[in-house]
Design a protein around this motif. Structure first.
Motif, PDB file in Angstrom:
ATOM      1  N   PRO A 117      -8.509   1.591   0.564  1.00  0.00           N
ATOM      2  CA  PRO A 117      -7.517   2.799  -0.406  1.00  0.00           C
ATOM      3  C   PRO A 117      -7.229   3.573   1.974  1.00  0.00           C
ATOM      4  N   GLY A 118      -5.601   3.545   1.944  1.00  0.00           N
ATOM      5  CA  GLY A 118      -5.870   4.442   2.840  1.00  0.00           C
ATOM      6  C   GLY A 118      -5.547   3.625   4.026  1.00  0.00           C
ATOM      7  N   ARG A 119      -6.499   2.217   4.642  1.00  0.00           N
ATOM      8  CA  ARG A 119      -6.298   2.097   6.294  1.00  0.00           C
ATOM      9  C   ARG A 119      -5.225   0.749   6.386  1.00  0.00           C
ATOM     10  N   PHE A 120      -4.249   0.912   4.744  1.00  0.00           N
ATOM     11  CA  PHE A 120      -3.166  -0.517   5.479  1.00  0.00           C
ATOM     12  C   PHE A 120      -1.852   0.390   5.389  1.00  0.00           C
ATOM     13  N   LEU A 121      -0.988  -0.328   6.318  1.00  0.00           N
ATOM     14  CA  LEU A 121       0.257   1.042   6.497  1.00  0.00           C
ATOM     15  C   LEU A 121       1.416  -0.676   6.013  1.00  0.00           C
ATOM     16  N   SER A 122       1.580  -1.764   6.235  1.00  0.00           N
ATOM     17  CA  SER A 122       2.314  -2.114   6.613  1.00  0.00           C
ATOM     18  C   SER A 122       1.753  -4.209   6.032  1.00  0.00           C
ATOM     19  N   MET A 123       3.173  -4.858   5.537  1.00  0.00           N
ATOM     20  CA  MET A 123       2.462  -6.255   5.137  1.00  0.00           C
ATOM     21  C   MET A 123       3.467  -7.387   5.339  1.00  0.00           C
ATOM     22  N   HIS A 124       2.855  -8.960   5.438  1.00  0.00           N
ATOM     23  CA  HIS A 124       4.448  -9.600   5.517  1.00  0.00           C
ATOM     24  C   HIS A 124       4.502  -9.983   4.706  1.00  0.00           C
ATOM     25  N   CYS A 125       5.361 -10.414   3.696  1.00  0.00           N
ATOM     26  CA  CYS A 125       5.187 -11.046   2.263  1.00  0.00           C
ATOM     27  C   CYS A 125       5.086 -12.469   2.578  1.00  0.00           C
ATOM     28  N   GLN A 126       4.994 -13.762   2.215  1.00  0.00           N
ATOM     29  CA  GLN A 126       5.763 -14.886   1.188  1.00  0.00           C
ATOM     30  C   GLN A 126       4.810 -15.030   0.063  1.00  0.00           C
ATOM     31  N   ASP A 127       5.625 -16.059  -0.211  1.00  0.00           N
ATOM     32  CA  ASP A 127       5.404 -16.485  -1.041  1.00  0.00           C
ATOM     33  C   ASP A 127       5.691 -18.190  -1.451  1.00  0.00           C
ATOM     34  N   TRP A 128       4.615 -18.352  -2.409  1.00  0.00           N
ATOM     35  CA  TRP A 128       4.549 -20.047  -2.036  1.00  0.00           C
ATOM     36  C   TRP A 128       4.358 -21.085  -3.477  1.00  0.00           C
ATOM     37  N   ALA A 129       4.712 -22.204  -3.232  1.00  0.00           N
ATOM     38  CA  ALA A 129       4.617 -22.965  -4.548  1.00  0.00           C
ATOM     39  C   ALA A 129       3.515 -24.452  -4.478  1.00  0.00           C
ATOM     40  N   LYS A 130       2.702 -24.849  -5.569  1.00  0.00           N
ATOM     41  CA  LYS A 130       1.869 -26.090  -5.236  1.00  0.00           C
ATOM     42  C   LYS A 130       2.646 -26.888  -5.056  1.00  0.00           C
TER      43      LYS A 130
END
Length: 287
Positions: free
Chosen positions: A216-229
């Motif tokens: 908790p509290g260590r993250f600031l950002s994220m890159h978002c991907q989604d995928w299907a089989k």
């Protein structure tokens, strides 16, 4: 790629203008886009590419350094403040960029000065150690790769900038069955560094919900991907617009608040034309 990008961007824009959405996007954060997937069109038509992203509903972008990424070298013609003003005129904010290791470890002062003049508050690196590991790296290598990043982060912190570690390449590997990511997090200085989570690393066993709750509290950002089989692909997966794949985004964004995430960027490198199609889903996602 340009034509598809802009056609789909325009379609997404028309869809957005004709539909009522909740005013709050996930966690009330701006919908962001990492620009690496559209790097080729940036090199030939920067203005058109940015206007297309803005028309699709993105209000924040994350750049890559014009001096560390060859596909962004056309942006060297602009001074940092000029580049920021251009983006602002197109309705886009930019507080973050990815940088090459040489820029952070050999030209730290120069790179920090560029980021400061631009007005950025975050400087990210895609990986520590080799992007394509040999699988012969050791625990000692983990410490050896983290040390210069901590040194850079201290300099960036003094300038009012947060250093971000992104978890691709060696960062998402395992040594003797133990996750390298956790080893690196333990070595990073929490006073000067934050984390940027790559959601697609779920495919290597790194669940964002687990990590946001564990640190908790260590993250600031994220890159978002989604995928299907998809059995027809080498990986067994294919990227799809956010909300059309396997990722439980409601759970991810709920946990992201615990992790400390303050900005996120859609990044669908396999087909950047899918990125604008992710915006309507994000605008409808109330977390």
């Amino acid at each position: 790629m340009n034509r598809r990008m802009f056609l789909l961007g325009g379609a997404a824009s028309a869809l957005l203008s004709g539909t009522r959405y909740l005013s709050a996007d996930p966690l009330g954060l701006p919908i962001g886009c990492q620009t690496y997937p559209v790097r080729k069109s940036i090199s030939t038509d920067f203005a058109g590419t940015m206007k297309g992203l803005s028309a699709a509903g993105f209000t924040q972008i994350e750049l890559c350094s014009p001096y560390g990424y060859d596909d962004f070298s056309s942006l060297r013609q602009y001074k940092p403040q000029e580049l920021r003003r251009m983006l602002s005129d197109w309705g886009l904010g930019c507080i973050s960029a990815h940088w090459a290791p040489t820029e952070l470890f050999q030209k730290a002062d120069e790179s920090i000065a560029y980021a400061k003049e631009f007005g950025m508050t975050q400087m990210a690196i895609a990986a520590l150690g080799p992007f394509r590991p040999r699988t012969t790296e050791t625990v000692d290598d983990v410490k050896r790769y983290v040390e210069p990043f901590n040194v850079f982060a201290e300099k960036a912190h003094a300038a009012g900038i947060v250093a971000l570690l992104h978890n691709e390449g060696f960062v998402s590997e395992h040594i003797d069955g133990k996750p390298v990511y956790d080893m690196m997090i333990a070595e990073l200085n929490p006073a000067t560094t934050k984390l940027q989570f790559q959601v697609s690393s779920m495919q290597q066993g790194y669940n964002p919900v687990t990590y946001f709750q564990k640190y908790p509290g260590r993250f600031l950002s994220m890159h978002c991907q989604d995928w299907a089989k998809d059995s027809s692909t080498l990986s067994g997966f294919r990227q799809v617009p956010l909300g059309k794949g396997v990722v439980d985004w409601k759970a991810v964004f709920t946990a992201a608040k615990i992790g400390g995430v303050k900005n996120y960027f859609v990044e669908l490198e396999e087909d950047p034309a899918l990125m604008p199609l992710s915006v309507p889903y994000l605008k409808s996602l109330n977390v």
